[in-house]
Write a protein that holds these residues in place. Sequence first.
Motif, PDB file in Angstrom:
ATOM      1  N   ALA A 165      47.045  29.011  35.752  1.00 58.14           N
ATOM      2  CA  ALA A 165      46.798  30.428  36.030  1.00 58.14           C
ATOM      3  C   ALA A 165      45.592  30.544  36.953  1.00 58.14           C
ATOM      4  O   ALA A 165      44.662  29.736  36.876  1.00 58.14           O
ATOM      5  CB  ALA A 165      46.546  31.182  34.726  1.00 58.14           C
ATOM      6  N   ASP A 166      45.635  31.539  37.829  1.00 57.56           N
ATOM      7  CA  ASP A 166      44.467  31.788  38.679  1.00 57.56           C
ATOM      8  C   ASP A 166      43.907  33.197  38.499  1.00 57.56           C
ATOM      9  O   ASP A 166      42.950  33.583  39.149  1.00 57.56           O
ATOM     10  CB  ASP A 166      44.767  31.488  40.155  1.00 57.56           C
ATOM     11  CG  ASP A 166      45.959  32.245  40.703  1.00 57.56           C
ATOM     12  OD1 ASP A 166      46.440  33.195  40.049  1.00 57.56           O
ATOM     13  OD2 ASP A 166      46.418  31.890  41.803  1.00 57.56           O
ATOM     14  N   VAL A 167      44.505  33.983  37.603  1.00 53.40           N
ATOM     15  CA  VAL A 167      43.966  35.288  37.202  1.00 53.40           C
ATOM     16  C   VAL A 167      44.080  35.403  35.691  1.00 53.40           C
ATOM     17  O   VAL A 167      45.031  34.908  35.085  1.00 53.40           O
ATOM     18  CB  VAL A 167      44.670  36.469  37.909  1.00 53.40           C
ATOM     19  CG1 VAL A 167      44.290  36.552  39.382  1.00 53.40           C
ATOM     20  CG2 VAL A 167      46.170  36.403  37.742  1.00 53.40           C
ATOM     21  N   PHE A 168      43.081  36.070  35.105  1.00 56.47           N
ATOM     22  CA  PHE A 168      42.962  36.100  33.649  1.00 56.47           C
ATOM     23  C   PHE A 168      42.692  37.512  33.147  1.00 56.47           C
ATOM     24  O   PHE A 168      42.049  38.317  33.819  1.00 56.47           O
ATOM     25  CB  PHE A 168      41.841  35.158  33.196  1.00 56.47           C
ATOM     26  CG  PHE A 168      42.122  33.730  33.542  1.00 56.47           C
ATOM     27  CD1 PHE A 168      42.786  32.907  32.651  1.00 56.47           C
ATOM     28  CD2 PHE A 168      41.767  33.220  34.782  1.00 56.47           C
ATOM     29  CE1 PHE A 168      43.085  31.596  32.986  1.00 56.47           C
ATOM     30  CE2 PHE A 168      42.054  31.908  35.135  1.00 56.47           C
ATOM     31  CZ  PHE A 168      42.717  31.091  34.232  1.00 56.47           C
ATOM     32  N   PHE A 169      43.167  37.772  31.936  1.00 56.23           N
ATOM     33  CA  PHE A 169      42.941  39.044  31.259  1.00 56.23           C
ATOM     34  C   PHE A 169      41.545  39.023  30.641  1.00 56.23           C
ATOM     35  O   PHE A 169      41.092  37.970  30.180  1.00 56.23           O
ATOM     36  CB  PHE A 169      44.003  39.222  30.160  1.00 56.23           C
ATOM     37  CG  PHE A 169      44.082  40.615  29.611  1.00 56.23           C
ATOM     38  CD1 PHE A 169      44.764  41.598  30.313  1.00 56.23           C
ATOM     39  CD2 PHE A 169      43.483  40.939  28.409  1.00 56.23           C
ATOM     40  CE1 PHE A 169      44.838  42.883  29.809  1.00 56.23           C
ATOM     41  CE2 PHE A 169      43.554  42.220  27.899  1.00 56.23           C
ATOM     42  CZ  PHE A 169      44.245  43.202  28.601  1.00 56.23           C
ATOM     43  N   PRO A 170      40.858  40.164  30.625  1.00 51.10           N
ATOM     44  CA  PRO A 170      39.533  40.174  29.988  1.00 51.10           C
ATOM     45  C   PRO A 170      39.631  39.877  28.489  1.00 51.10           C
ATOM     46  O   PRO A 170      40.677  40.084  27.870  1.00 51.10           O
ATOM     47  CB  PRO A 170      39.018  41.594  30.235  1.00 51.10           C
ATOM     48  CG  PRO A 170      40.176  42.389  30.698  1.00 51.10           C
ATOM     49  CD  PRO A 170      41.241  41.452  31.169  1.00 51.10           C
ATOM     50  N   GLU A 171      38.541  39.434  27.934  1.00 51.02           N
ATOM     51  CA  GLU A 171      38.501  39.129  26.502  1.00 51.02           C
ATOM     52  C   GLU A 171      38.707  40.397  25.681  1.00 51.02           C
ATOM     53  O   GLU A 171      38.194  41.463  26.030  1.00 51.02           O
ATOM     54  CB  GLU A 171      37.163  38.490  26.140  1.00 51.02           C
ATOM     55  CG  GLU A 171      37.161  37.889  24.756  1.00 51.02           C
ATOM     56  CD  GLU A 171      35.979  36.979  24.507  1.00 51.02           C
ATOM     57  OE1 GLU A 171      35.642  36.795  23.337  1.00 51.02           O
ATOM     58  OE2 GLU A 171      35.408  36.467  25.489  1.00 51.02           O
ATOM     59  N   ILE A 172      39.471  40.280  24.603  1.00 54.89           N
ATOM     60  CA  ILE A 172      39.695  41.404  23.687  1.00 54.89           C
ATOM     61  C   ILE A 172      38.689  41.261  22.557  1.00 54.89           C
ATOM     62  O   ILE A 172      38.836  40.407  21.678  1.00 54.89           O
ATOM     63  CB  ILE A 172      41.147  41.409  23.159  1.00 54.89           C
ATOM     64  CG1 ILE A 172      42.130  41.531  24.332  1.00 54.89           C
ATOM     65  CG2 ILE A 172      41.342  42.539  22.151  1.00 54.89           C
ATOM     66  CD1 ILE A 172      43.585  41.336  23.961  1.00 54.89           C
TER      67      ILE A 172
END
Length: 162
Positions: A124-131
């Motif tokens: 992956a080269d884009v990530f979701f912010p931490e929940i």
Amino acid sequence: MFLSIIAAINKNRGLGFQNKLLYWLPNDLKRFKALTTGHTVVMGRKTFESLPKGALPNRRNIVLTRQEICFEGTETFHTLEEALAHCASDEEVFIMGGATLYTEAMPQADRLYITEVDDDKAPADVFFPEINPEQWQEKSRECYPTDEKHLYSYCFVDYERR
């Protein structure tokens, strides 16, 4: 207005690679369609350009871009704030990517609709912010095993702001 975020992420919070989704999960796509149809969806330019058929049908499509450009079947705005100001106070608006927009919208969001994919290997080269569990409470979780159409097990997880 009710602001929701919808995303499919893996164990590393990976969202995509080279402007494509990491996973093809038909049930996730069906859930996305069921939740967002009849509502407004907000996305960044790259997310819009990754859609195979352009604007999503039966939804108001808003694209955020710094460029002076229009896309067929969409409304364009330069900022999230500007886009949300053009949404009705009684509607649910869905943020559908990309990663920068998720990060920007997270502090304002009321609900998260997350598909958690049981995988940590896909690049992956884009990530979701931490929940952050201090800010978000899990309201429901439905998990499904792999099958002939789904190469990975996954869970639909809904969160509400505490």
